[in-house]
Write an enzyme that holds these catalytic residues in place. Structure first.
Site, PDB file in Angstrom:
ATOM      1  N   LYS A   1      37.829  83.686  86.989  1.00 19.60           N
ATOM      2  CA  LYS A   1      39.056  84.446  87.373  1.00 19.60           C
ATOM      3  C   LYS A   1      40.143  83.636  87.769  1.00 19.60           C
ATOM      4  O   LYS A   1      39.892  82.750  88.560  1.00 19.60           O
ATOM      5  CB  LYS A   1      38.503  85.356  88.880  1.00 19.60           C
ATOM      6  CG  LYS A   1      39.811  85.959  89.342  1.00 19.60           C
ATOM      7  CD  LYS A   1      39.132  86.923  90.266  1.00 19.60           C
ATOM      8  CE  LYS A   1      40.463  87.889  91.011  1.00 19.60           C
ATOM      9  NZ  LYS A   1      39.913  88.935  91.925  1.00 19.60           N
TER      10      LYS A   1
ATOM     11  N   LYS B   1      39.037  87.183  83.595  1.00 22.24           N
ATOM     12  CA  LYS B   1      39.957  87.964  84.322  1.00 22.24           C
ATOM     13  C   LYS B   1      41.082  87.076  84.576  1.00 22.24           C
ATOM     14  O   LYS B   1      41.015  86.087  84.994  1.00 22.24           O
ATOM     15  CB  LYS B   1      39.539  88.610  85.542  1.00 22.24           C
ATOM     16  CG  LYS B   1      40.338  89.498  86.102  1.00 22.24           C
ATOM     17  CD  LYS B   1      39.758  89.935  87.587  1.00 22.24           C
ATOM     18  CE  LYS B   1      40.852  90.785  88.183  1.00 22.24           C
ATOM     19  NZ  LYS B   1      40.373  91.183  89.471  1.00 22.24           N
TER      20      LYS B   1
HETATM   21  C1  PBG Z   1      40.531  90.822  94.371  1.00 25.57           C
HETATM   22  C2  PBG Z   1      40.675  91.636  93.171  1.00 25.57           C
HETATM   23  C3  PBG Z   1      41.700  91.516  92.531  1.00 25.57           C
HETATM   24  C4  PBG Z   1      41.654  92.409  91.411  1.00 25.57           C
HETATM   25  C5  PBG Z   1      40.467  92.915  91.695  1.00 25.57           C
HETATM   26  N1  PBG Z   1      39.588  92.499  92.537  1.00 25.57           N
HETATM   27  C6  PBG Z   1      42.910  90.859  92.636  1.00 25.57           C
HETATM   28  C7  PBG Z   1      43.210  89.723  93.375  1.00 25.57           C
HETATM   29  O1  PBG Z   1      42.416  88.788  93.272  1.00 25.57           O
HETATM   30  O2  PBG Z   1      44.129  89.363  94.004  1.00 25.57           O
HETATM   31  C8  PBG Z   1      42.653  92.778  90.516  1.00 25.57           C
HETATM   32  C9  PBG Z   1      42.895  94.006  89.584  1.00 25.57           C
HETATM   33  C10 PBG Z   1      43.722  94.225  88.964  1.00 25.57           C
HETATM   34  O3  PBG Z   1      45.098  93.454  89.046  1.00 25.57           O
HETATM   35  O4  PBG Z   1      43.800  95.110  88.166  1.00 25.57           O
HETATM   36  N2  PBG Z   1      39.189  90.843  95.147  1.00 25.57           N
END
Ligand code: PBG
Length: 335
Positions: free
Chosen positions: A203, A256
């Site tokens: 991620k 992601k």
């Molecule tokens: C954080 C989390 C995020 C998303 C899902 N879980 C964002 C982040 O890490 O700041 C993002 C999902 C999206 O942008 O659609 N736990």
């Protein structure tokens, strides 16, 4: 295995295979199926059934009752899994994210409600503290730093509470080190042998999460998430992250964001023989919506093109806010 060279023109005319829809469909190398889709939805605890999210056109925050309706609809459309995200009231958030481990919190409540009325849809829950902290970070802040091991202990508890409320898949999205192992050990120790773990293994710290933070109500994130989420310049590091999470007990892994990291999706899916998912995140969704609204791209074609790109790169499945629309309209006549 090397394939033979194609015949020279005019023995080979590649356009023969593109001349009409039937032949293009006959030779399509990748297809999108409704089973490939995981649908992320946002839940709130207000009295209103649906509340629009400004930066995610077409996506609403749902009450628990409305989420149950959506779960039934998703099931009828053939969607196999919902991903649940909470929007908490301001006064419930605090520095220690205590609401994340409340067995009667919003996510456990919605898990129980959906399982009672739509038991055969899979429920995926995020494991991370950002919807529950008042500073918007995924971990606990101590003297300006995100502390790893204390956060992991919270995540273990959060996962347990959610699983006991009916969640089928826990998806740690926090990027703390060692959390998959601790969560897996705790699940096993508590008899939850069948709980699936889908690790947000690779991620990246991304600009494209903006609308999601709006959706879950993070007002002003202090600083950034670069001490735990990955640096966009790295690729080998993603393979190390994925390898660690598999060895720690993840059943499935995720990359992601999606489109800016297609190379990572491809490397991960080629290197590891585990189900590999990709998240088409909020900013990717918002960009397509915004451009389509202005008439600059064709909405449905852009959506299908991006989803097929994920399949081509080797993704087993895709988390996308377009899931319902795609299942309802775009998949009617095949891909
Ligand atoms: C954080 C989390 C995020 C998303 C899902 N879980 C964002 C982040 O890490 O700041 C993002 C999902 C999206 O942008 O659609 N736990």
């Amino acid at each position: 295995m090397s394939s033979p060279l194609p015949a020279p023109f005019p023995l080979a005319r590649p356009r023969r295979l593109r001349q009409s829809p039937w032949v293009r469909e006959l030779v399509a190398e990748n297809r999108l199926h409704v089973s490939d889709l995981i649908w992320p939805i946002f839940i709130h605890d207000r009295d209103v059934a649906r509340e629009p999210i400004g930066s995610l056109v077409g996506v609403d925050r749902l009450s628990v009752a409305e989420a149950v309706k959506e779960a039934k609809l998703a099931k009828n459309l053939g969607i196999k899994v919902l991903a649940l995200f909470p929007h908490l009231r301001e006064d419930i958030r605090n520095a220690d994210a205590t609401a994340a481990i409340d067995p009667n919190g919003l996510i456990p409540t919605v898990c129980r409600a959906i399982k009672a009325e739509a038991p055969d849809i899979g429920l995926l829950v995020d494991v991370a503290l950002d919807p529950y902290t008042d500073h918007g970070h995924d971990g606990l802040l101590r003297e300006g730093r995100i502390v790893n091991d204390a956060t992991v202990e919270m995540l273990v508890e959060q996962a347990r509470v959610q699983v006991e409320a009916g969640a089928d898949i826990v998806a740690p999205s926090d990027m703390m080190d060692g959390r998959i192992l601790r969560i897996r050990q705790a699940l096993e120790a508590n008899g939850h042998h069948d709980t699936l773990i889908m690790s947000y293994a690779a991620k990246y710290a991304s600009a494209f999460y903006g609308p999601y933070r709006d959706a879950i109500g993070v007002k002003a994130l202090k600083g950034d998430k670069k001490t735990y989420q990955m640096d966009s310049s790295n690729s080998d590091e993603a393979l190390r992250e994925v390898a660690m999470d598999i060895q720690e007990g993840a059943d499935m892994v995720m990359v992601k964001p999606g489109l800016p990291y297609l190379d990572i999706v491809q490397r991960v899916s080629e290197t590891f023989q585990v189900p590999t998912f990709v998240y088409q995140i909020s900013g990717e969704y918002a960009m397509i919506k915004a451009a389509a609204e202005r008439g600059w791209v064709d909405h449905d074609r852009a959506v299908m093109e991006t989803l097929l790109a994920f399949k081509r790169a080797g993704a087993t499945g895709i988390l996308t806010y377009f899931a319902r629309h795609v299942a309802e309209t775009l998949l009617e006549g095949g891909r």
